[in-house]
Design a protein around this motif. Structure first.
Motif, short mmCIF file in Angstrom:
data_model
loop_
_atom_site.label_atom_id
_atom_site.label_comp_id
_atom_site.label_asym_id
_atom_site.label_seq_id
_atom_site.Cartn_x
_atom_site.Cartn_y
_atom_site.Cartn_z
N UNK A 1 -47.36 -42.00 64.53
CA UNK A 1 -48.86 -41.96 63.98
C UNK A 1 -49.59 -40.74 63.60
N UNK A 2 -48.97 -39.66 63.91
CA UNK A 2 -49.71 -38.48 63.56
C UNK A 2 -49.51 -38.28 61.81
N UNK A 3 -50.69 -37.94 61.47
CA UNK A 3 -50.57 -37.94 60.09
C UNK A 3 -50.65 -36.30 59.49
N UNK A 4 -51.48 -35.54 60.04
CA UNK A 4 -51.56 -34.29 59.80
C UNK A 4 -51.88 -33.23 60.83
N UNK B 1 -48.27 -12.46 51.48
CA UNK B 1 -46.83 -12.87 51.97
C UNK B 1 -46.85 -14.14 52.58
N UNK B 2 -47.95 -14.39 53.36
CA UNK B 2 -47.63 -15.89 54.06
C UNK B 2 -48.04 -16.98 53.07
N UNK B 3 -48.45 -16.52 52.24
CA UNK B 3 -49.05 -17.83 51.16
C UNK B 3 -48.34 -17.91 49.95
N UNK B 4 -48.09 -16.71 49.10
CA UNK B 4 -47.79 -16.84 47.69
C UNK B 4 -46.44 -16.94 47.20
N UNK B 5 -45.48 -16.29 48.05
CA UNK B 5 -44.03 -16.20 47.66
C UNK B 5 -43.53 -17.71 47.48
N UNK B 6 -42.49 -17.90 46.65
CA UNK B 6 -41.70 -19.07 46.70
C UNK B 6 -41.32 -19.58 47.91
N UNK B 7 -40.73 -18.74 48.65
CA UNK B 7 -39.83 -18.87 49.92
C UNK B 7 -40.96 -18.45 51.02
N UNK B 8 -42.12 -18.61 50.93
CA UNK B 8 -43.34 -18.19 51.92
C UNK B 8 -42.78 -18.88 53.51
N UNK B 9 -43.12 -18.16 54.43
CA UNK B 9 -43.13 -18.79 55.68
C UNK B 9 -43.73 -20.07 56.03
N UNK B 10 -44.90 -20.15 55.52
CA UNK B 10 -45.77 -21.32 55.95
C UNK B 10 -45.07 -22.32 54.81
N UNK B 11 -44.70 -22.29 53.70
CA UNK B 11 -43.92 -23.43 52.86
C UNK B 11 -42.86 -24.01 53.76
N UNK B 12 -42.13 -22.84 54.24
CA UNK B 12 -40.91 -23.45 55.05
C UNK B 12 -41.18 -24.37 56.20
N UNK B 13 -42.26 -23.96 57.03
CA UNK B 13 -42.79 -25.04 57.91
C UNK B 13 -43.52 -26.14 57.29
N UNK B 14 -44.23 -26.16 56.30
CA UNK B 14 -44.71 -27.43 55.67
C UNK B 14 -43.55 -28.21 55.32
N UNK B 15 -42.56 -27.69 54.75
CA UNK B 15 -41.28 -28.67 54.50
C UNK B 15 -40.77 -29.26 55.51
N UNK B 16 -40.43 -28.51 56.68
CA UNK B 16 -40.02 -29.25 57.93
C UNK B 16 -40.73 -30.29 58.51
N UNK B 17 -41.94 -30.05 58.45
CA UNK B 17 -43.14 -31.11 58.99
C UNK B 17 -43.04 -32.33 57.88
N UNK B 18 -43.07 -31.82 56.63
CA UNK B 18 -42.87 -33.02 55.75
C UNK B 18 -41.60 -33.94 55.82
N UNK B 19 -40.75 -33.51 56.40
CA UNK B 19 -39.46 -34.60 56.61
C UNK B 19 -40.01 -35.61 57.66
N UNK B 20 -40.93 -35.21 58.47
CA UNK B 20 -41.33 -35.99 59.23
C UNK B 20 -42.73 -36.82 58.81
#
Length: 463
Positions: A440-443, A373-392
């Motif tokens: 300067x933080x990259x990941x 559930x954390x990884x696979x769904x299209x609207x997975x919770x981890x993907x939401x946080x990845x998108x939030x930090x990708x904006x930065x």
């Protein structure tokens, strides 16, 4: 001179504010509908507003022949203020042009071509819902057959009448009952109303009437009766209206609610208020036929596993074919053995269960399902946080050990998939707060020691 100019500007601004004083939407005094639902309001002395429908009903009740208020373009005599009482009717200003509201375009009606086949429905559900394979299969077939029945022309030449196939969903909290129905309605693009059975009471008592669930569906369909009559109503927490075991007072929110839901589930014609939850003489009513509305009832049914276990234990006897007393203690799929007898023991009346012919049980989530559930769904919770930090412009990575720890902690909390977001919100707070400070933080790599509070996340700079 500058002071005088400033005073003139202040006076002009105050006048503009007075002209724009109607920034709040007007609400009808009688039917309590806002101006966006009921149309232009008629201003009465004392700040009271009335819609044209209520004003028309008021005139019709006084005058036998009636009076068509729609023929009067602006009703200058009704839009009075106390300051205007000294003026003659000829002195009242009548605007020459009246702005017309844009009429909403009618929504396209559903057809059988818009409903995909059961295997297509299940494939789409697999993209969003992890596990619960049997539940997804049963719901896909039930929805497809229901809409075949809804779009079937009423021709009794062969004498075959297809009955409704309402669904009863049973599963522990956080297993995905509500999320499954929401995803299904989103994929099919049909009106969906989600009601809570805990607020329903018998007619005449404080609480929501039974017809309020149909009123919510009508509002979700944009007050389009034809579209609402082919929608889905999901009644959650249905186990809360079970019969009370021992009570000395009238059970207005238990067995009586089940009895009033009988005709609604089977298919009947009800009158519901349009644009309002209040049912009175001034509120316009709409007639809705629930014969083609799919009802899905869901509940956690706590202590039902104990009832099932007790029934299964009665089969135990001495000898080689006996059932061991502890054989059902750790059975994760115990709910799949549920019968109508168990539900009647829980407190559901047989007439109510007879109108929910399809019973679907959802399994509790184990550690492997939690990680998926954390990884696979299209609207997975981890993907939401990845998108939030990708904006930065920061890449977020979760280690496998970290995901295993989150899944194990969620199982300990006992609230199902809801615990996953609660845990992530707790540990992602510092990361979401500190990362935007340094460009300067990259990941950022979330590790298990950070979750166990034995260290911090692994931060990597750019370049």
């Amino acid at each position: 001179m500058e002071d005088k100019d400033m005073e003139k500007n202040d006076v002009s601004q105050s006048r503009d504010k007075e002209k724009d004083g109607d920034s709040y939407e007007k609400v009808c005094y009688m039917c309590r509908r806002p101006e966006s639902k009921a149309g232009p309001m008629i201003s009465m002395p004392g700040g009271m507003n009335l819609c044209h429908d209520c004003m028309q009903k008021a005139f019709d009740s006084v005058m036998k022949n009636g009076m068509d208020l729609s023929q009067i373009p602006n009703m200058p005599y009704m839009n009075l203020n106390f300051n205007d009482l000294s003026q003659t009717p000829r002195q009242t200003e009548i605007p020459k042009k009246q702005k017309l509201r844009k009429q909403k375009e009618p929504q396209p009606q559903l057809t059988m071509k818009d409903i995909p086949a059961p295997h297509v429905i299940k494939e789409k559900l697999d993209e969003y819902v992890i596990g619960q394979e049997r539940a997804k299969k049963v719901m896909s077939v039930a929805v497809y057959n229901h809409y075949k029945r809804a779009f079937l022309e009423k021709d009794d030449a062969d004498g075959i009448v297809i009955e409704k196939s309402n669904i009863l969903m049973i599963g522990p909290t956080g297993s995905g009952k509500t999320y499954l129905v929401k995803t299904l309605a989103k994929l099919l693009d049909v009106p969906l109303a989600i009601a809570d059975a805990t607020s329903l009471t018998e007619a005449g008592y404080i609480g929501d009437d039974i017809e309020s669930v149909v009123s919510k569906l009508l509002a979700a369909a944009g007050n389009d009766v034809e579209r609402a009559q082919k929608g889905i109503i999901f009644i959650d927490e249905i186990d809360k209206i079970a019969k009370k075991k021992q009570t000395n007072t009238r059970d207005v929110s238990g067995e009586s609610v089940q009895q009033e839901l009988l005709k609604l589930l089977e298919g009947s014609t009800v009158e519901v208020p349009v644009g309002s939850n209040q049912k009175n003489a001034m509120t316009p009513m709409a007639t809705v036929n629930t014969d083609n509305i799919l009802f899905i009832c869901g509940g956690a049914f706590p202590d039902l596993e104990g009832i099932i276990r007790e029934r299964l234990m009665k089969k135990s006897a001495m000898g080689f074919g006996a059932v061991l007393r502890d054989s059902f203690d750790n059975d994760p799929d115990l709910l799949s053995h549920v019968t109508n007898e168990d539900l009647r023991t829980f407190g559901m009346i047989p007439e109510f269960l007879g109108r929910l012919p399809m019973t679907v049980t959802l399994k509790g989530l184990d550690r492997d399902l939690m990680v998926r559930i954390l990884r696979e769904p299209k609207n997975a919770i981890i993907r939401q946080y990845e998108k939030l930090l990708a904006l930065d412009e920061v890449k977020l990575v979760f280690e496998d050990d970290a995901l295993d720890w989150i899944a194990e902690e969620a199982i300990k909390r006992g609230t199902g998939a809801r615990a996953l977001r609660a845990i992530l919100e707790e540990f992602m707070l510092d990361i979401m707060y500190e990362i935007p400070k340094d460009p300067n933080i990259g990941s950022v790599v979330v590790t298990r020691p950070y979750l166990e509070k034995n260290g911090g996340p692994l931060v990597r700079m750019r370049g």
